[in-house]
Design an enzyme around this catalytic site. Structure first.
Site, PDB file in Angstrom:
ATOM      1  N   ASP A 250       0.863  -1.189   0.168  1.00 63.20           N
ATOM      2  CA  ASP A 250      -0.037  -0.151   0.180  1.00 63.20           C
ATOM      3  C   ASP A 250       0.858   1.251  -0.077  1.00 63.20           C
ATOM      4  O   ASP A 250       1.888   1.429   0.853  1.00 63.20           O
ATOM      5  CB  ASP A 250      -0.742  -0.108   1.241  1.00 63.20           C
ATOM      6  CG  ASP A 250      -1.995   0.899   1.221  1.00 63.20           C
ATOM      7  OD1 ASP A 250      -1.853   2.044   0.622  1.00 63.20           O
ATOM      8  OD2 ASP A 250      -2.928   0.569   1.793  1.00 63.20           O
ATOM      9  N   GLY A 276      -1.674  -4.105  -3.153  1.00 60.66           N
ATOM     10  CA  GLY A 276      -1.704  -2.611  -2.844  1.00 60.66           C
ATOM     11  C   GLY A 276      -2.696  -2.323  -1.878  1.00 60.66           C
ATOM     12  O   GLY A 276      -3.274  -2.984  -1.140  1.00 60.66           O
ATOM     13  N   HIS A 277      -3.175  -0.948  -2.191  1.00 61.26           N
ATOM     14  CA  HIS A 277      -4.118  -0.196  -1.456  1.00 61.26           C
ATOM     15  C   HIS A 277      -5.642  -1.088  -1.377  1.00 61.26           C
ATOM     16  O   HIS A 277      -6.302  -1.257  -0.317  1.00 61.26           O
ATOM     17  CB  HIS A 277      -4.360   1.259  -1.715  1.00 61.26           C
ATOM     18  CG  HIS A 277      -5.155   1.859  -0.798  1.00 61.26           C
ATOM     19  ND1 HIS A 277      -4.885   2.170   0.535  1.00 61.26           N
ATOM     20  CD2 HIS A 277      -6.380   2.611  -0.951  1.00 61.26           C
ATOM     21  CE1 HIS A 277      -5.737   2.785   1.115  1.00 61.26           C
ATOM     22  NE2 HIS A 277      -6.691   3.098   0.066  1.00 61.26           N
ATOM     23  N   PHE A 278      -6.053  -1.370  -2.606  1.00 63.75           N
ATOM     24  CA  PHE A 278      -7.098  -2.122  -2.898  1.00 63.75           C
ATOM     25  C   PHE A 278      -6.826  -3.601  -3.228  1.00 63.75           C
ATOM     26  O   PHE A 278      -7.047  -4.115  -4.202  1.00 63.75           O
ATOM     27  CB  PHE A 278      -7.967  -1.527  -4.149  1.00 63.75           C
ATOM     28  CG  PHE A 278      -8.468  -0.337  -3.886  1.00 63.75           C
ATOM     29  CD1 PHE A 278      -9.677   0.171  -3.132  1.00 63.75           C
ATOM     30  CD2 PHE A 278      -7.983   1.080  -4.283  1.00 63.75           C
ATOM     31  CE1 PHE A 278     -10.228   1.236  -2.646  1.00 63.75           C
ATOM     32  CE2 PHE A 278      -8.466   2.310  -3.992  1.00 63.75           C
ATOM     33  CZ  PHE A 278      -9.539   2.399  -2.964  1.00 63.75           C
TER      34      PHE A 278
END
Length: 302
Positions: A250, A276-278
């Site tokens: 992330d 990652g973030h999602f």
């Protein structure tokens, strides 16, 4: 005849329904699946997405659970009144989500929260600790150390003195390039990244007047930082059942955010993903599997 090990049971998809309910005079859109009388799993989305980020997860969790995912005001398909009509603060969004749970008869729930969902979910928990059966946390933080220091550095001047110049880094978060970056940076399994995700989010950001709402929310985010000690105390004192599903790459929230939850709640279950973030975009089956196992171990809902 050769003996074969039994194949793992497949996750059975459940059809998703799309509804709108009026809450505090606002039309709040939500996705729902699963039996009406089943224990509730409340999915709280992040920025700049909406319940759309849970589109693949919901059917995988809805076999034995009533899964509900609302869009906040100003996001997705919910109403987006102007700043003069609605206060775009995290406290105000939490109040809307709280009233939403009453409107859909969800008086007890597990909260799944990502990014913006964290500040909203923790506010719900502090207001109604008796309603919260547990948490699934995906890349949401409750400590400054959990932030990428470069992000804090970019936001600090904006929070200390808001003007056209200090707003520039914040408004950069609303561009198509940055929205795509939020999905692609640090993501493995690149072939699983659907452009539909960032195109959908950007369409929301590009609506007339929406940029002003988003900047207001990012300005108010400093109030979340001020609330961190209360959220930490809640976790340390109440020791709620806690599952952490973390995308390790992330660009905004670091592993120190995940580690804090494990420190405060030693019984918490922590799963790392090369994402990652999602993380749901690339690891939805993995996260669904550990979520179902976690939910199955919870005490029965009252």
């Amino acid at each position: 005849m050769t003996a074969h090990a039994a194949a793992p049971k497949a996750l059975s998809p459940s059809p998703v329904q799309f509804r709108t309910v009026t809450v505090q005079g606002l039309d709040i859109f939500y996705r729902e699946a699963g039996p009406k009388d089943a224990p509730v799993l409340l999915l709280l989305h992040g920025f700049p997405s909406s319940s759309h980020m849970f589109r693949d997860l919901i059917p995988l969790l809805a076999g034995q659970f009533r899964v509900i995912a609302p869009d906040y005001p100003g996001f997705g398909n919910s109403a987006a009144p102007g700043i003069g009509t609605f206060p775009y603060t995290f406290a105000a969004l939490a109040d809307v989500v709280d009233a939403f749970t009453d409107a859909v008869c969800a008086s007890s729930y597990v909260i799944y929260m990502q990014d913006y969902g964290g500040p909203i979910g923790f506010r719900l928990a502090l207001k109604h600790p008796e309603r919260v059966r547990g948490f699934i946390i995906q890349n949401a933080v409750a400590n400054v150390e959990g932030w990428n220091p470069e992000v804090v550095k970019a936001l600090a001047p904006f929070w200390q003195g808001r003007n056209a110049q200090t707003e520039q880094p914040v408004r950069a978060l609303l561009t198509a390039e940055t929205t795509r970056f939020q999905y692609t940076h640090g993501a493995s399994r690149k072939e699983r990244l659907s452009p539909d995700a960032w195109i959908h989010d950007q369409a929301g950001l590009d609506r007339p007047g929406n940029a002003a709402l988003q900047v207001e929310m990012l300005w108010n985010y400093q109030d979340n930082v001020a609330q961190y000690p209360k959220w930490q105390d809640y976790l340390k004192t109440r020791q709620p059942p806690l599952l952490i599903a973390w995308g390790d790459n992330d660009p905004y929230f670091t592993l120190k955010g995940a580690e804090l939850f494990k420190t405060l709640v030693p019984s918490a279950e922590l799963h790392h993903y090369d994402a990652g973030h999602f993380a749901l975009e690339t690891h939805v089956e993995d996260i669904a599997a550990v979520s179902l196992a976690f939910l199955a171990r919870l005490p029965k809902a009252r």
